[in-house]
Design a protein around this motif. Sequence first.
Motif, PDB file in Angstrom:
ATOM      1  N   UNK A   1       8.171 -15.577   2.370  1.00 59.47           N
ATOM      2  CA  UNK A   1       6.944 -15.174   3.054  1.00 59.47           C
ATOM      3  C   UNK A   1       5.749 -15.479   2.170  1.00 59.47           C
ATOM      4  N   UNK A   2       4.619 -15.780   2.803  1.00 53.88           N
ATOM      5  CA  UNK A   2       3.414 -16.131   2.059  1.00 53.88           C
ATOM      6  C   UNK A   2       2.192 -15.403   2.605  1.00 53.88           C
ATOM      7  N   UNK A   3       1.196 -15.267   1.753  1.00 56.12           N
ATOM      8  CA  UNK A   3      -0.124 -14.780   2.130  1.00 56.12           C
ATOM      9  C   UNK A   3      -1.116 -15.865   1.754  1.00 56.12           C
ATOM     10  N   UNK A   4      -1.721 -16.476   2.773  1.00 52.61           N
ATOM     11  CA  UNK A   4      -2.614 -17.624   2.570  1.00 52.61           C
ATOM     12  C   UNK A   4      -1.951 -18.698   1.710  1.00 52.61           C
ATOM     13  N   UNK A   5      -0.660 -18.917   1.959  1.00 59.58           N
ATOM     14  CA  UNK A   5       0.067 -19.983   1.289  1.00 59.58           C
ATOM     15  C   UNK A   5       0.696 -19.610  -0.033  1.00 59.58           C
ATOM     16  N   UNK A   6       0.376 -18.432  -0.559  1.00 58.36           N
ATOM     17  CA  UNK A   6       0.937 -17.990  -1.838  1.00 58.36           C
ATOM     18  C   UNK A   6       2.105 -17.049  -1.589  1.00 58.36           C
TER      19      UNK A   6
ATOM     20  N   UNK B   1       7.374  -7.646  -1.673  1.00 60.34           N
ATOM     21  CA  UNK B   1       7.176  -6.224  -1.407  1.00 60.34           C
ATOM     22  C   UNK B   1       6.961  -5.467  -2.714  1.00 60.34           C
ATOM     23  N   UNK B   2       6.571  -4.222  -2.591  1.00 60.11           N
ATOM     24  CA  UNK B   2       6.320  -3.363  -3.743  1.00 60.11           C
ATOM     25  C   UNK B   2       7.593  -3.150  -4.566  1.00 60.11           C
ATOM     26  N   UNK B   3       7.409  -2.865  -5.839  1.00 57.64           N
ATOM     27  CA  UNK B   3       8.528  -2.522  -6.728  1.00 57.64           C
ATOM     28  C   UNK B   3       8.696  -1.006  -6.844  1.00 57.64           C
ATOM     29  N   UNK B   4       7.963  -0.243  -6.056  1.00 58.84           N
ATOM     30  CA  UNK B   4       8.046   1.219  -6.128  1.00 58.84           C
ATOM     31  C   UNK B   4       9.480   1.703  -5.901  1.00 58.84           C
ATOM     32  N   UNK B   5       9.854   2.757  -6.635  1.00 48.24           N
ATOM     33  CA  UNK B   5      11.181   3.341  -6.449  1.00 48.24           C
ATOM     34  C   UNK B   5      11.100   4.815  -6.074  1.00 48.24           C
ATOM     35  N   UNK B   6       9.900   5.229  -5.615  1.00 49.61           N
ATOM     36  CA  UNK B   6       9.727   6.638  -5.227  1.00 49.61           C
ATOM     37  C   UNK B   6       8.677   6.742  -4.135  1.00 49.61           C
ATOM     38  N   UNK B   7       8.919   7.628  -3.177  1.00 47.16           N
ATOM     39  CA  UNK B   7       7.926   7.868  -2.119  1.00 47.16           C
ATOM     40  C   UNK B   7       6.640   8.446  -2.687  1.00 47.16           C
ATOM     41  N   UNK B   8       6.700   8.980  -3.888  1.00 50.19           N
ATOM     42  CA  UNK B   8       5.505   9.532  -4.519  1.00 50.19           C
ATOM     43  C   UNK B   8       4.681   8.454  -5.220  1.00 50.19           C
TER      44      UNK B   8
ATOM     45  N   UNK C   1      -4.367   2.053  12.577  1.00 48.71           N
ATOM     46  CA  UNK C   1      -4.331   1.791  14.020  1.00 48.71           C
ATOM     47  C   UNK C   1      -3.954   0.367  14.379  1.00 48.71           C
ATOM     48  N   UNK C   2      -3.356  -0.365  13.438  1.00 49.37           N
ATOM     49  CA  UNK C   2      -2.780  -1.682  13.727  1.00 49.37           C
ATOM     50  C   UNK C   2      -1.419  -1.759  13.053  1.00 49.37           C
ATOM     51  N   UNK C   3      -0.367  -1.526  13.835  1.00 47.65           N
ATOM     52  CA  UNK C   3       0.982  -1.563  13.285  1.00 47.65           C
ATOM     53  C   UNK C   3       1.331  -2.915  12.696  1.00 47.65           C
ATOM     54  N   UNK C   4       0.849  -3.974  13.344  1.00 46.70           N
ATOM     55  CA  UNK C   4       1.117  -5.317  12.849  1.00 46.70           C
ATOM     56  C   UNK C   4       0.537  -5.543  11.460  1.00 46.70           C
ATOM     57  N   UNK C   5      -0.683  -5.080  11.259  1.00 44.92           N
ATOM     58  CA  UNK C   5      -1.307  -5.230   9.941  1.00 44.92           C
ATOM     59  C   UNK C   5      -0.610  -4.364   8.905  1.00 44.92           C
ATOM     60  N   UNK C   6      -0.217  -3.165   9.290  1.00 47.04           N
ATOM     61  CA  UNK C   6       0.453  -2.288   8.331  1.00 47.04           C
ATOM     62  C   UNK C   6       1.792  -2.860   7.893  1.00 47.04           C
ATOM     63  N   UNK C   7       2.526  -3.476   8.811  1.00 50.65           N
ATOM     64  CA  UNK C   7       3.773  -4.143   8.431  1.00 50.65           C
ATOM     65  C   UNK C   7       3.495  -5.307   7.485  1.00 50.65           C
ATOM     66  N   UNK C   8       2.433  -6.053   7.751  1.00 50.42           N
ATOM     67  CA  UNK C   8       2.057  -7.145   6.861  1.00 50.42           C
ATOM     68  C   UNK C   8       1.665  -6.606   5.484  1.00 50.42           C
ATOM     69  N   UNK C   9       0.979  -5.469   5.471  1.00 45.76           N
ATOM     70  CA  UNK C   9       0.616  -4.852   4.193  1.00 45.76           C
ATOM     71  C   UNK C   9       1.862  -4.407   3.424  1.00 45.76           C
ATOM     72  N   UNK C  10       2.857  -3.900   4.138  1.00 49.18           N
ATOM     73  CA  UNK C  10       4.115  -3.525   3.482  1.00 49.18           C
ATOM     74  C   UNK C  10       4.820  -4.762   2.933  1.00 49.18           C
ATOM     75  N   UNK C  11       4.760  -5.861   3.675  1.00 49.83           N
ATOM     76  CA  UNK C  11       5.385  -7.105   3.218  1.00 49.83           C
ATOM     77  C   UNK C  11       4.708  -7.654   1.971  1.00 49.83           C
ATOM     78  N   UNK C  12       3.403  -7.422   1.857  1.00 50.07           N
ATOM     79  CA  UNK C  12       2.658  -7.971   0.722  1.00 50.07           C
ATOM     80  C   UNK C  12       2.558  -7.005  -0.448  1.00 50.07           C
ATOM     81  N   UNK C  13       3.202  -5.835  -0.342  1.00 50.12           N
ATOM     82  CA  UNK C  13       3.236  -4.895  -1.442  1.00 50.12           C
ATOM     83  C   UNK C  13       2.086  -3.910  -1.482  1.00 50.12           C
ATOM     84  N   UNK C  14       1.196  -3.979  -0.513  1.00 47.61           N
ATOM     85  CA  UNK C  14       0.064  -3.039  -0.494  1.00 47.61           C
ATOM     86  C   UNK C  14       0.530  -1.639  -0.087  1.00 47.61           C
TER      87      UNK C  14
END
Length: 260
Positions: A133-138, A142-149, A184-197
């Motif tokens: 997966x890429x963001x603007x070609x790069x 996903x995040x390296x987090x290992x805790x919900x906190x 209020x945009x599920x599509x964007x939030x999924x993309x944010x999860x994919x990009x580690x945000x």
Amino acid sequence: MSQDRFTFANALVKRAGAYAHEYFTRLETLNIESKGHQDMVSEADRDTEFLVRKAIAEAFPDDSIVGEEGDPKPGTSEYTWIIDPIDGTANFVSGIPQWCVIIACVKNGEKYIGVTYDPCADELFAAEKGKGATLNGTPMKVSTSDSLSNGSIGLGFSARGRNQAVKSAVDALLDEGGIFFRNASGGLMLAYAASGRLIGYIEEHMNSWDCMAGLLLLEEAGGKCQEIDVANAVMNGCKVVAACPGVFDQTKALTDKCFI
């Protein structure tokens, strides 16, 4: 042929995004209707979907098409395109620059192509099955987090969901030391999860045009998603539980208690 479709999808989603953004710059002239509680549609949604449908039908006439605003178009090939012309319409019509255009393609009942374009930020999230997966070609991960906190979980809710389910999810997440994010945009939030945000995203029920591209984005970026019946979800939607590997089990355990 699959690469042709991926290249085509990338170009088309940016073209559709630019087209929708023209409407966004002149909101005062927009015709807006209510489809139900917290569910709106505008001429921008319909016109953008028409543009996308027309382009797909011309380029790949044998492919099926499913979109939020129009009737399904049956096809004879192994490919089905899934379109959300504007995900985050409530934001769009309120002048909030948090919306996107989503195009996904399923091949033989499997997620195959997913592209999500945010015209306001000029961000293109793109994935093809097995090719990352890429963001603007790069390349993105996903995040390296290992805790919900450590990080925020995207939380979606629509009129199809149960009020109590989302309340329970918020309570459970807070009890685990986590916090929720909603734009209020599920599509964007999924993309944010994919990009580690974000570290993940959950929603009791999403339509395929909202989530199919984002699920592939997250998987190709190294994340994990609760298994779904893709062929059934194309028409009927599904529960979405998606997260980086370090918090997926915690996230799924939380949703197993709160969602159907």
